[in-house]
Design an enzyme around this catalytic site. Sequence first.
Site, PDB file in Angstrom:
ATOM      1  N   GLY A  31      58.877  46.173   1.308  1.00  0.00           N
ATOM      2  CA  GLY A  31      58.135  45.544   2.389  1.00  0.00           C
ATOM      3  C   GLY A  31      57.962  46.423   3.616  1.00  0.00           C
ATOM      4  CB  CYS A 240      36.800  27.472 -14.745  1.00  0.00           C
ATOM      5  SG  CYS A 240      35.627  28.783 -15.174  1.00  0.00           S
ATOM      6  CB  CYS A 243      37.105  29.170 -19.249  1.00  0.00           C
ATOM      7  SG  CYS A 243      38.216  29.146 -17.828  1.00  0.00           S
ATOM      8  CB  CYS A 265      37.930  31.977 -13.685  1.00  0.00           C
ATOM      9  SG  CYS A 265      38.668  30.626 -14.588  1.00  0.00           S
ATOM     10  CB  CYS A 271      36.896  33.393 -16.955  1.00  0.00           C
ATOM     11  SG  CYS A 271      35.805  31.964 -17.029  1.00  0.00           S
TER      12      CYS A 271
END
Lengths: 294, 265, 232
Positions: A31, A240, A243, A265, A271
């Site tokens: 980080g 979606c 899909c 998606c 997808c």
Amino acid sequence: MNAPTYNFAYLDEQTKRMIRRAILKAIAIPGYQVPFASREMPMPYGWGTGGVQVTAAILGPDDVLKVIDQGSDDTTNAISIRKFFGKTAGVATTTSTMDATVIQTRHRIPEASLHAGQVLVYQVPIPEPLRFLEPRETETRRMHALAEYGLMHVKLYEDIARFGHIATAYAYPVKVNARYVMDPSPTPKFDNPKMDNCAALQLFGAGREKRIYAIPPYTTVVSLDFEDHPFTRYRFNAPCALCGADNSYLDEIVTDDRGGRMFVCSDTDFCEQRQAAGHHGTESAAPHKEKAHV
Amino acid sequence: MSELANFDDDQPLLVAEGLGKNYGRLAACRDVSFALYPGEVLAIVGESGSGKSTLLQLLSAQLAPRAGRVSYRMRDGVLRDLAELGEAERRFLFRTDWGFVHQDPAQGLRMGVSAGANVGERLMAVGWNHYGRIRDTASTWLDRVEIDIGRIDDAPKTYSGGMRQRLQIARNLVTEPRLVFMDEPTGGLDVSVQARLLDLMRNLVGELGLAAIVVTHDLAVARLLSHRVMVMKGGRVIETGLTDQVLDDPREPYTQLLVSSILPP
Amino acid sequence: MTAMIELANAEKTFTMHLQGGVELPVVRGVSFHVEPGECVVLSGPSGAGKSSILKMIFGNYRCDSGRIGIRHQGKVVDLATAEPRQVLSIRRSTIGYVSQFLRAVPRVATIDVVAEPLIVNGVAREEARERAGRLLRRLNIPERLWTLPPSTFSGGEQQRVNIARGFISDLPILLLDEPTASLDAANRAVVVELIAEKKTKGVAMVAIVHDDEIRHLIADRIVDVTSFAAAA
């Protein structure tokens, strides 16, 4: 005239070594933003110069590279970076999340869970999460050094005071390994939980700001929040259209100029894999037939 | 002054010993020593260039002295040399046990962030993590400094000068510090606004039993707020004592000049 | 000593630096004492140093030499050499001062101005206000004025507010600087009554009063300040 011969993955070896040192330091201090001597790249800032340099420094001849932009393998940015490494490093490229060893991404984390051995390289525009409230770099560095992160909550407080909930929807700040507060790049906050305890190595490169930071595999990543306003994910409340997935991050696509729109998606590979496996939504992904010109 | 904290408590809160600071060959502060006790309000008076602002910076550890030292009694009761504190400890002290009220509120506030967040920031910095409680506490403090709760979500850049200064005070007092430094807290305000602010500060200091060090060139401010006064000239403390004693019975030529320069009301 | 106040050879000189360092002797050799329950009145012409002596006993004027012994919390403290913190402590719990003029803080309601000395010494706000109200009523300040700041009042009203503020607390020493100067006969009588009540409670008082009749009514002893006059 002969085509120019590039060094493997474009950057010279000295530069790659310098970047690798920065990456190693970044991995050692999860980080923490490590400064590095960012190079001019043959593409403008904002097109992923930080991510490209990190990818160039870690790429080997056997790697398989995938590049996504907002989850998609087939946008200009993704295609040009993929071609760039295809040409300068000659590595294999793929659109499959599972098959890739290195995935460079802008603004998304793939839906499929990553596995050990993979590296996810993020393109970062502004690496400093405290920047919008504290303009002085000397001061933000000191705040990181002393873990003074009250200011980060000021931002979230302002959200709640103004909108009634934490309205920050992307670049949602996280705390890495219980120490450094980090900007996860402008990914939607929907993706934040995927960073936590992730099996893959996550590297972040900011070319213009000359910073590299990292989340080593299996590191704790916590999204900041308030006890009475806990962190929540957000996605459009729809399946979606292609899909039928109801658990993926969706893009809203305007389909005409009469208010028509559909949700699909954002992760094109995810997808397509689902459609290939027989899932489908309300629309077809088959290309629309252009009307024949008369 | 009549609100006095318990003066039988014999342990000083802050001790300055032989403080000195030079800017090149200019001695901005020379050989300043005193002890400040809990609940005591000390005014440092003198005209511009007398070294009072430098002294305030030395006392609040924002400037390192060339000579001497400043010690502070931490909440655990131990008197510590400020120069020996780590930066993290010093900064922690600054946002918990100390307050600093600047003459210009823009220096002490985040002008683009709401009043509520300005007050709440110090709480969040010490780990408060409950929005509702932070907001309630901020509201209470806005009320105490006489700012309409309806303005809690407005940024101080939309506030008047007096409101900004009162907001700055709330932001500093929310963590219940034991010592507040004030640098010309009423400077640049209208007279009527000054009176209201002084009255407010006087009450808060009394109610909370705060110790305070107030730098001012305004003897009326010193008289209204402080128990004790130090008169500075050329970087030195030339006279010190009870505020009414020094102002009603000044001994040094310079102090007599200062006192005689006040226009009668 | 049993005395509440004991001055011995106290001396005060002003040095006027702005007038070329002129030395202005005020008093010298000031020696007297005040027992509990006793009211000592200082007498002498204007400029003899009566107010200065009162201010020295209060610690407002510094004492150049000599001794100002004050019985404070069972011990004798020399005010001439006391630390500022001790002086403040003495003012809070031992010596009260009623001056001719009210130095009022803007915006504070009269009732709170009067109640404040009690609150500072730990009396609950409600009780303090109730006692303040009783005293204000005795001093003929109409109730409708209580919630207003006294800065808008007439001179006589302000002085009565000041007297109420001075007499409300249970301090063992009171210094009174012309407490009746601008009062009418009825209110003067109230002040005389208040002083008598303080005496029965054992309060030691030093007063400056120009009115012969009042002086006669309150004085247990008169100290002539002329003998301390230091003017050459």
